[in-house]
Write a protein that holds these residues in place. Structure first.
Motif, short mmCIF file in Angstrom:
data_model
loop_
_atom_site.label_atom_id
_atom_site.label_comp_id
_atom_site.label_asym_id
_atom_site.label_seq_id
_atom_site.Cartn_x
_atom_site.Cartn_y
_atom_site.Cartn_z
N GLY A 225 -12.52 -59.96 -26.02
CA GLY A 225 -13.13 -59.84 -26.56
C GLY A 225 -14.55 -59.42 -26.58
N GLY A 226 -14.74 -58.82 -25.94
CA GLY A 226 -16.36 -58.94 -25.38
C GLY A 226 -16.65 -57.71 -26.43
N PRO A 227 -18.08 -56.80 -26.10
CA PRO A 227 -19.29 -57.74 -25.79
C PRO A 227 -19.32 -59.33 -26.34
N ALA A 228 -20.12 -60.05 -25.96
CA ALA A 228 -20.88 -60.99 -26.80
C ALA A 228 -21.68 -60.62 -27.42
N TYR A 229 -22.69 -60.09 -27.34
CA TYR A 229 -24.16 -59.81 -27.55
C TYR A 229 -23.84 -59.15 -29.41
N ILE A 230 -22.69 -58.28 -29.85
CA ILE A 230 -22.14 -58.00 -30.32
C ILE A 230 -21.80 -58.88 -31.20
N GLN A 231 -21.69 -58.68 -32.75
CA GLN A 231 -20.90 -59.46 -34.26
C GLN A 231 -19.53 -58.86 -33.68
N GLY A 232 -18.81 -59.40 -34.32
CA GLY A 232 -17.83 -58.83 -33.54
C GLY A 232 -17.38 -58.44 -35.43
N ASN A 233 -15.54 -57.57 -35.93
CA ASN A 233 -15.72 -57.35 -37.06
C ASN A 233 -14.04 -57.26 -36.82
N ASP A 234 -13.52 -58.45 -37.43
CA ASP A 234 -12.55 -58.87 -37.54
C ASP A 234 -12.12 -58.60 -39.63
N LEU A 235 -10.95 -58.06 -40.07
CA LEU A 235 -11.22 -57.08 -41.42
C LEU A 235 -10.26 -58.49 -42.20
N SER A 236 -9.72 -59.53 -40.98
CA SER A 236 -9.17 -60.24 -41.89
C SER A 236 -8.71 -61.50 -40.80
N ASP A 237 -8.95 -62.58 -42.35
CA ASP A 237 -9.10 -64.14 -41.34
C ASP A 237 -7.06 -64.86 -40.90
N ALA A 238 -6.21 -64.12 -41.41
CA ALA A 238 -5.35 -64.61 -41.75
C ALA A 238 -5.13 -64.99 -40.32
N GLY A 239 -3.70 -65.98 -40.31
CA GLY A 239 -3.71 -66.24 -38.50
C GLY A 239 -1.93 -66.11 -38.01
#
Ligand SMILES: [Zn+2]
Length: 297
Positions: A225-239
């Motif tokens: 899930g890295g790197p920690a220093y940038i914001q992730g880009n998740d396109l969906s918040d579905a479980g």
């Protein structure tokens, strides 16, 4: 996205398809999804969404896009080894891109839910250089190295001259023959073209890794899930359950759609298509390049 894995994969795929698919077609197939998107991605207001989402150009990273492209090639050229190569290459690209946080929609349009294992962050929002630095600061860079090692360990033979003569050229005599005659490239130059993609990928991997360490100086964080220093880009918040459910439905509908297409027209295109004419060992390459040139080499 991957910076070099798509290049390395080609040789691993080649080892498994042998004479059935053209290497140049596999190469085209693995580059199709980003060919249509990469140049626009960094200029977009929401790069991750534009690259992989819907609405956007995320459909280039779906299996159906590869099917459409392969069917078109089969219809126009009638070459089975080209249609198969493009299809396999494009599908490999789709599944490789499952690893970053933006994910892909493999069964688009039957499911538009992004599928991802979030191994590293999709970082196109950082621009081209920031993206490269983030990728080579994450497991993405390790993933590239992994594929390079896989090629060296399992697909080393595909890089040999004898393999080029016995498999690569006979599986696609028209295009290699055309390059030989029209572009006047001797076998040695064509071999360089064939192996070139590996060196291109290797060069990219090394240079961008060094850029990340010594110029951008981003912290190397090869953790999930890295790197920690940038914001992730998740396109969906579905479980997870919702993703599995929607993806499964999408997969079933896609398979049904594929079957209908096969019955309606792809089967007909396949039957009137042809296999490479020279698949007998040793004879093919002599017919393409001429015996004299090969004996001299
Ligand atoms: Zn991609």
């Amino acid at each position: 996205m991957s910076w070099a894995a798509h290049e390395f994969e080609n040789y691993f795929i080649q080892r498994h398809v042998g004479l059935k698919a053209s290497f140049l077609a596999i190469m085209l197939g693995t580059s199709i999804p980003d060919l249509f998107t990469k140049s626009f991605v960094y200029a977009s207001a929401d790069p991750a969404y534009f690259h992989r989402g819907w609405p956007g150009v995320g459909f280039t990273h779906s299996l159906i896009f590869g099917v459409a492209f392969a069917a078109l090639i089969l219809a126009v050229t009638r070459s089975r080894s080209w249609a198969l190569g493009v299809l396999i290459g494009q599908w490999a690209h789709v599944f490789t891109d499952v690893a970053d946080t933006a994910g892909v929609m493999p069964f688009f349009p039957f499911s538009t839910e992004p599928l991802t294992i979030s191994m590293w962050k999709h970082a196109a929002a950082e621009g081209r250089y920031g993206d490269a630095a983030a990728y080579y600061s994450s497991l993405g860079g390790v993933w590239d190295l992994f594929w390079f090692v896989v090629v060296l360990v399992f697909a080393r033979n595909t890089l040999k001259r004898s393999y080029f003569r016995d498999v690569i050229v006979p599986a696609d005599p028209r295009v290699w023959g055309w390059m030989h005659r029209t572009l006047r490239l001797p076998e040695q130059a064509l071999l360089l073209v064939y192996r070139g993609l590996l060196f291109y990928g290797l060069g990219r991997m090394i240079v961008w890794f060094l850029y990340a360490r010594f110029d951008a100086r981003t912290p190397f964080q090869p953790a999930w899930g890295g790197p920690a220093y940038i914001q992730g880009n998740d396109l969906s918040d579905a479980g997870a359950l919702e993703v599995i459910g929607r993806t499964s439905i999408g997969a079933v509908l896609f398979a049904a759609f594929l079957w209908i297409c096969w019955r309606l027209f792809i089967r007909r295109l396949w039957r009137r298509g042809y296999d490479p004419p020279m698949t007998a060992r040793g004879t093919g390459v002599r017919a393409v390049f001429g015996a004299r040139q090969l004996d001299a080499a």
